[in-house]
Design a protein around this motif. Structure first.
Motif, PDB file in Angstrom:
ATOM      1  N   SER A   1      -7.614   8.331   4.863  1.00  0.00           N
ATOM      2  CA  SER A   1      -8.501   9.299   4.205  1.00  0.00           C
ATOM      3  C   SER A   1      -7.900   9.914   2.951  1.00  0.00           C
ATOM      4  O   SER A   1      -8.608  10.534   2.164  1.00  0.00           O
ATOM      5  CB  SER A   1      -8.839  10.426   5.186  1.00  0.00           C
ATOM      6  OG  SER A   1      -7.685  11.196   5.494  1.00  0.00           O
ATOM      7  N   LEU A   2      -6.575   9.763   2.789  1.00  0.00           N
ATOM      8  CA  LEU A   2      -5.836  10.361   1.672  1.00  0.00           C
ATOM      9  C   LEU A   2      -5.934  11.889   1.685  1.00  0.00           C
ATOM     10  O   LEU A   2      -5.815  12.533   0.640  1.00  0.00           O
ATOM     11  CB  LEU A   2      -6.325   9.807   0.330  1.00  0.00           C
ATOM     12  CG  LEU A   2      -6.287   8.275   0.171  1.00  0.00           C
ATOM     13  CD1 LEU A   2      -6.714   7.882  -1.233  1.00  0.00           C
ATOM     14  CD2 LEU A   2      -4.910   7.733   0.499  1.00  0.00           C
ATOM     15  N   ASN A   3      -6.146  12.452   2.869  1.00  0.00           N
ATOM     16  CA  ASN A   3      -6.202  13.908   3.026  1.00  0.00           C
ATOM     17  C   ASN A   3      -4.784  14.418   3.313  1.00  0.00           C
ATOM     18  O   ASN A   3      -4.407  14.616   4.466  1.00  0.00           O
ATOM     19  CB  ASN A   3      -7.154  14.280   4.159  1.00  0.00           C
ATOM     20  CG  ASN A   3      -7.300  15.788   4.324  1.00  0.00           C
ATOM     21  OD1 ASN A   3      -6.728  16.580   3.557  1.00  0.00           O
ATOM     22  ND2 ASN A   3      -8.044  16.206   5.333  1.00  0.00           N
ATOM     23  N   TYR A   4      -4.027  14.652   2.258  1.00  0.00           N
ATOM     24  CA  TYR A   4      -2.622  15.004   2.432  1.00  0.00           C
ATOM     25  C   TYR A   4      -2.422  16.443   2.909  1.00  0.00           C
ATOM     26  O   TYR A   4      -1.300  16.843   3.212  1.00  0.00           O
ATOM     27  CB  TYR A   4      -1.857  14.757   1.129  1.00  0.00           C
ATOM     28  CG  TYR A   4      -1.660  13.282   0.857  1.00  0.00           C
ATOM     29  CD1 TYR A   4      -0.666  12.569   1.514  1.00  0.00           C
ATOM     30  CD2 TYR A   4      -2.496  12.601  -0.024  1.00  0.00           C
ATOM     31  CE1 TYR A   4      -0.494  11.207   1.289  1.00  0.00           C
ATOM     32  CE2 TYR A   4      -2.334  11.235  -0.255  1.00  0.00           C
ATOM     33  CZ  TYR A   4      -1.331  10.552   0.400  1.00  0.00           C
ATOM     34  OH  TYR A   4      -1.165   9.200   0.189  1.00  0.00           O
TER      35      TYR A   4
ATOM     36  N   ALA B   1      -3.277   8.266   5.859  1.00  0.00           N
ATOM     37  CA  ALA B   1      -3.178   7.077   5.000  1.00  0.00           C
ATOM     38  C   ALA B   1      -4.550   6.510   4.676  1.00  0.00           C
ATOM     39  O   ALA B   1      -4.775   5.997   3.572  1.00  0.00           O
ATOM     40  CB  ALA B   1      -2.326   6.016   5.690  1.00  0.00           C
TER      41      ALA B   1
ATOM     42  N   HIS C   1       0.229   4.446   0.061  1.00  0.00           N
ATOM     43  CA  HIS C   1      -0.186   5.500   0.989  1.00  0.00           C
ATOM     44  C   HIS C   1       0.286   5.173   2.413  1.00  0.00           C
ATOM     45  O   HIS C   1       0.752   6.053   3.133  1.00  0.00           O
ATOM     46  CB  HIS C   1      -1.702   5.667   0.957  1.00  0.00           C
ATOM     47  CG  HIS C   1      -2.246   5.930  -0.408  1.00  0.00           C
ATOM     48  ND1 HIS C   1      -1.987   7.096  -1.104  1.00  0.00           N
ATOM     49  CD2 HIS C   1      -3.024   5.166  -1.224  1.00  0.00           C
ATOM     50  CE1 HIS C   1      -2.594   7.050  -2.272  1.00  0.00           C
ATOM     51  NE2 HIS C   1      -3.220   5.893  -2.376  1.00  0.00           N
TER      52      HIS C   1
ATOM     53  N   ASP D   1       0.840  -1.191   0.000  1.00  0.00           N
ATOM     54  CA  ASP D   1       0.000   0.000   0.000  1.00  0.00           C
ATOM     55  C   ASP D   1       0.883   1.252   0.000  1.00  0.00           C
ATOM     56  O   ASP D   1       1.525   1.556   1.003  1.00  0.00           O
ATOM     57  CB  ASP D   1      -0.892  -0.001   1.242  1.00  0.00           C
ATOM     58  CG  ASP D   1      -1.859   1.176   1.264  1.00  0.00           C
ATOM     59  OD1 ASP D   1      -1.697   2.106   0.457  1.00  0.00           O
ATOM     60  OD2 ASP D   1      -2.767   1.177   2.114  1.00  0.00           O
TER      61      ASP D   1
END
Length: 265
Positions: A224-227, A222, A142, A140
């Motif tokens: 939510s992918l809210n970077y 990781a 992320h 993965d």
């Protein structure tokens, strides 16, 4: 940039020297690293038993999430004590007067003090975290990206916590017990699901105690992918490190030489 290169070069030099010294006793190095890995593995086994018995989630985390926070916290602490091996000895160095040695050196006192030693068992912590991530997250991207973020910023935060706690020695005398408990306290908040804590404790974990910045925010990113939250992690890390640096030098002004003569080669 020249200052960054200078301090990076200093850390690199200390790391090479400390690693070379550790590898002179390869058997001891491997035994201690392996021993720490086995010790850590026993705790994950108990978590596995808990999830088997309960099933589903604990505090909003599933078993893979728990393995992630264990992975990051273990590797972050390992990296911190590999590079900054004196992290747990600052109070002893201050109390015994050994700090005089670092005051005479032309480099930054705090950086030289922290990096002058390494920890053999810490390599077990570092590699254990990598193994956990491989087993729990696979490929993965992320998860791996946030693992790297958590390990780098987490190692700095663990160091900042230790420096801040040990710097209390300048003001209150020997704080060995307090400093040890402070670091263990934060580690305990890192290795349990954040959902098991009440709201007040979670607020503290995002403010006074940076446990959320070390493992829980990287996990949330990781998932939510809210970077955009990466900026929050970096800002929190920078803030804690700057405070620790300021607090140490504020305390250093109160330091009285122990008149201890130590030769460092």
């Amino acid at each position: 940039m020249s200052t960054i290169r200078k301090y990076t070069g200093l850390l690199s030099c200390y790391f090479k020297v400390n690693l070379a010294a550790a590898l002179e006793y390869r058997t001891s190095f491997l035994v201690q690293a392996f021993g720490m890995t086995i010790s850590n593995a026993s705790f994950v086994f108990f978590w596995w038993v808990a999830f088997v018995q309960i099933g589903g989630r604990i505090g909003g985390y599933d078993f893979r999430d728990v393995l992630f926070i264990w992975s990051v916290s273990s590797s972050a602490f390992g990296l911190a004590t590999i590079i900054f091996g004196n992290l747990n000895r600052i109070t002893a160095i201050i109390v015994t007067g050994e700090l005089d040695t670092y005051l005479l050196q032309p480099k930054d006192v705090l950086l030289s003090l922290l990096a002058a030693r390494t920890s053999l068992t810490a390599w077990g912590d570092l590699f254990y975290g990598v193994i956990l991530l491989v087993l729990s997250q696979g490929r993965d991207p992320h998860a791996w990206l946030m693992y790297l973020l958590g390990v780098i910023t987490g190692s700095l935060l663990f160091t900042a916590i230790a420096v801040s706690a040990h710097s209390c020695t300048f003001f209150f005398g020997d704080t060995t017990m307090f400093s040890s408990l402070a670091l263990e306290f934060v580690i305990n908040f890192c290795i349990y699901p954040i959902g098991i804590y009440p709201l007040l404790v979670r607020f503290i974990m995002y403010s006074l105690i940076p446990a959320a910045f070390i493992v829980h925010l990287p996990l949330a990113i990781a998932r939510s992918l809210n970077y955009g939250l990466v900026l929050l992690v970096l800002a929190g890390t920078l803030g804690y490190c700057l405070f620790a640096y300021w607090f140490f030098y504020k305390g250093l002004k109160r330091y009285e030489s122990g008149n201890l003569i130590i030769t460092r080669m």
